[in-house]
Structures are given as C-alpha cells and as structure tokens.
Design a protein around this motif. Structure first.
Motif, short mmCIF file in Angstrom:
data_model
loop_
_atom_site.label_atom_id
_atom_site.label_comp_id
_atom_site.label_asym_id
_atom_site.label_seq_id
_atom_site.Cartn_x
_atom_site.Cartn_y
_atom_site.Cartn_z
N GLY A 57 43.95 2.95 61.49
CA GLY A 57 43.29 3.16 62.79
C GLY A 57 43.27 1.90 63.63
N ILE A 58 43.05 0.76 62.98
CA ILE A 58 43.07 -0.52 63.70
C ILE A 58 44.46 -0.77 64.27
CG2 ILE A 58 42.95 -3.02 63.37
CD1 ILE A 58 40.66 -2.47 61.33
N GLY A 59 45.48 -0.54 63.46
CA GLY A 59 46.85 -0.71 63.94
C GLY A 59 47.19 0.24 65.07
N ARG A 60 46.78 1.48 64.93
CA ARG A 60 47.07 2.48 65.98
C ARG A 60 46.39 2.12 67.29
NH1 ARG A 60 45.35 8.52 66.59
NH2 ARG A 60 47.04 9.22 67.92
N GLY A 61 45.19 1.60 67.21
CA GLY A 61 44.47 1.20 68.43
C GLY A 61 45.17 0.10 69.19
N GLN A 62 45.95 -0.73 68.50
CA GLN A 62 46.65 -1.83 69.16
C GLN A 62 47.87 -1.37 69.95
OE1 GLN A 62 47.10 -5.36 66.52
NE2 GLN A 62 45.79 -4.16 65.16
N LEU A 63 48.28 -0.15 69.76
CA LEU A 63 49.42 0.36 70.53
C LEU A 63 49.14 0.32 72.03
CD1 LEU A 63 50.53 3.36 68.30
CD2 LEU A 63 51.70 1.17 68.61
N LYS A 64 47.87 0.36 72.41
CA LYS A 64 47.50 0.31 73.83
C LYS A 64 47.87 -1.02 74.48
CE LYS A 64 43.65 3.48 73.18
NZ LYS A 64 42.19 3.62 73.11
N VAL A 65 47.98 -2.08 73.68
CA VAL A 65 48.30 -3.40 74.24
C VAL A 65 49.69 -3.87 73.83
CG1 VAL A 65 45.87 -4.11 74.41
CG2 VAL A 65 47.17 -4.61 72.31
N LEU A 66 50.47 -3.01 73.21
CA LEU A 66 51.78 -3.40 72.72
C LEU A 66 52.69 -3.94 73.82
CD1 LEU A 66 53.84 -3.67 70.46
CD2 LEU A 66 54.44 -1.25 70.80
N GLU A 67 52.80 -3.27 74.93
CA GLU A 67 53.69 -3.72 76.01
C GLU A 67 53.28 -5.09 76.54
OE1 GLU A 67 56.60 -2.41 76.80
OE2 GLU A 67 56.20 -0.94 75.22
N ARG A 68 51.99 -5.32 76.65
CA ARG A 68 51.49 -6.62 77.12
C ARG A 68 51.84 -7.72 76.11
NH1 ARG A 68 45.22 -6.77 78.09
NH2 ARG A 68 45.74 -4.88 77.01
N ARG A 69 51.69 -7.42 74.83
CA ARG A 69 52.01 -8.41 73.80
C ARG A 69 53.51 -8.71 73.77
NH1 ARG A 69 48.02 -6.81 68.77
NH2 ARG A 69 46.09 -7.38 69.85
#
Length: 190
Positions: free
Chosen positions: A60-72
């Motif tokens: 769940g923690i990893g999935r939540g980070q998908l929201k900032v993937l493009e920025r990263r």
C-alpha cells in the motif's frame, strides 16, 4: 523484475515485484518466495525457499507513491542533466550512456573515469564533506562467494566496477546540493 528497496524511485523499504506472462514460472517463483513450503499439514520443505513476500501494508505504501512517480522521474532526469552539464567537460569523465532507443528512468546518475582521477579520489573528496557516493556494483563473478564458479564474459562489468562511480541522486536534492557536489568533484581535478 522490479526492486522496491529503500533507494529506489518507488520504495516499500524492501522487496520487489516479478512480472511475467508465464503462469507456470510465476507459480514456481511464488512457491520459492513463500519458503518453498510443500502442500502438507506440517511444515515440509523439499526445496530451498525464501521469505520474500511483501506485506499488504508495504504494498500500500508503494502503491501510494505512484501519485508522485512522474514528478520523481522528472527530478531524476534533472539530476542527471545537471551533472552532465556541469561535469562532462572534465578530462576522462564520462556520464553513463543513454540509448536513443529507450527512455531511461535516471534512477541513479553514474560516471566512469579514464584519466588520472580515480573513483576513490572523488569518493574521499565527497566523504570529507559528509556526502555519500559509491562505486558501481561489484560484479557477481568477482564476489568471494562465487570465486569457485565458472565465469563467462568479456570483462566489461569488471571494467565498469573498477572505473565507475554512483553520484548522489536523491530526489530531495536541490540545485544548491547538486552544485555543491559538482564543485567538490571539480576540485579533485584541481
């Protein structure tokens, strides 16, 4: 295969993910990753297994980070381009190659050195300023555990290990941080 270790763009603090369309192979990997426990009422292991399962909380923690993937990813590209612009003129320094037939994620910015300056010179200069950098990964055939096994290869990975360096590449780095790293590295050339 995808790694989600703590130093990756998307992290679950560890673990990873295997992707395949071969259901038989996926079943075998799942078996190994769940301790290779045979179907029995008691714990029975006829093969070597591992405990590589990822918990639902970490997933769940990893999935939540998908929201900032493009920025990263954009920041990782910026870091690479910053280093390239500020360091590629140094004699004997070469940025990691970027192919024109794919789109890299720039997870880590790496260099190779072919002149008088050695990777350890840069590592030590950065260490004096409390900045971490690392050699490029040591090839498996050079690891003590594998010394008695056959090696097939041409020595490319060994050359990259001996002449390569991973530069600081954290997405939280500011341009001031990047400039500081670059100035320290330039100072090694004198």
């Amino acid at each position: 295969m995808f790694s989600f270790n703590g130093n990756k763009i998307i992290t679950t603090s560890g673990g990873g993910m295997l992707v395949s369309s071969d259901e038989e192979r996926i079943a075998k990997v799942r078996f190994w990753s769940t301790q290779a426990r045979d179907k029995a009422r008691h714990y029975e292991h006829s093969e070597l297994g591992y405990n590589y399962r990822m918990s639902n909380v970490l997933a769940g923690i990893g999935r939540g980070q998908l929201k900032v993937l493009e920025r990263r990813l954009a920041q990782k590209r910026h870091i690479f381009e910053f280093y390239k612009e500020n360091l590629s003129h140094l004699e004997g320094l070469e940025m990691m190659p970027v192919n024109d037939w794919n789109e890299p994620n720039f997870w880590l910015s790496c260099i190779t050195l072919s002149g008088k300056v050695k990777p350890l010179d840069i590592i030590e200069a950065l260490e004096r300023e409390n900045i971490e950098s690392r050699p490029i990964w040591k090839p498996m055939h050079m690891q003590p555990f594998y010394r008695n096994y056959d090696f097939l290869g041409s020595g490319v990975s060994q050359k990259i290990f001996e002449h390569g360096l991973c530069l600081p590449s954290d997405t939280k780095m500011t341009d001031d941080d990047l400039n500081r790293v670059c100035e320290i590295i330039k100072g090694v050339w004198g």
